[in-house]
Design a protein around this motif. Structure first.
Motif: not given
Length: 173
Positions: A115-119, A126-129, A137-145
């Motif tokens: 999952l590291k590359p996806l994270q 999220f930085k760009t946005l 945010e990234a950790a939240y999305v991956l945990t939620f998924l």
């Protein structure tokens, strides 16, 4: 991979998912696959080798699912494709993914590197946005998924389309 090897893997997949890895013997796998137990040992060495082949197949499938995300450059589309990923699991593959999750829990097998590359791709998006805390945010999305994937695999998420639409709206994608 030969047809017999596929039969062995499919039989093991079915039995490991239904009965658990530790409770399933190679003899039982051989009977369900319609092959001799010796053929399992010839192709996979032992039960652990068979398990390894199944886990490797799962990791190949995960990377295949991630390919479209890795090729994407638009940050919102990266997030959208990541969020909608669990909804793309075909019904005929639910047993396969159920086993992958079950093995992760039963044997405490978790390749966090996959999952590291996806994270990292999510963090960059999220930085760009200009999100305030892209790492969380990234950790939240991956945990939620992971939880969402579990609900889909177990069949407890009955309103999949509505839920997917909700997530797209929530992240304004």
């Amino acid at each position: 991979m030969t047809k017999k090897q596929e039969n062995i893997i499919n039989a093991a997949l079915q039995l490991f998912a239904q009965e658990g890895y530790t409770a399933t013997s190679t003899n039982k796998v051989a009977k369900l696959a319609g092959v001799s137990e010796g053929l399992i040992f010839r192709h996979f060495t032992n039960k652990e080798g068979l398990l390894k082949a199944i886990i490797e197949e799962g990791e190949r499938k995960v990377l295949t699912l991630f390919e479209t995300i890795f090729k994407e450059t638009e940050p919102k589309k990266i997030i959208q494709k990541t969020i909608t990923l669990p909804f793309l699991i075909p019904n005929e593959e639910l047993e396969f993914w159920k086993l992958q999750f079950k093995l992760k829990w039963e044997l405490n097998h978790n390749n966090s590197n996959k999952l590291k590359p996806l994270q990292e791709k999510l963090i960059h998006s999220f930085k760009t946005l200009n999100y305030q805390n892209p790492e969380l945010e990234a950790a939240y999305v991956l945990t939620f998924l992971e939880g969402l994937s579990t609900a889909i695999i177990k069949g407890t998420l009955t309103n999949r389309t509505e839920f997917q639409d909700f997530l797209i709206y929530k992240y304004q994608l």
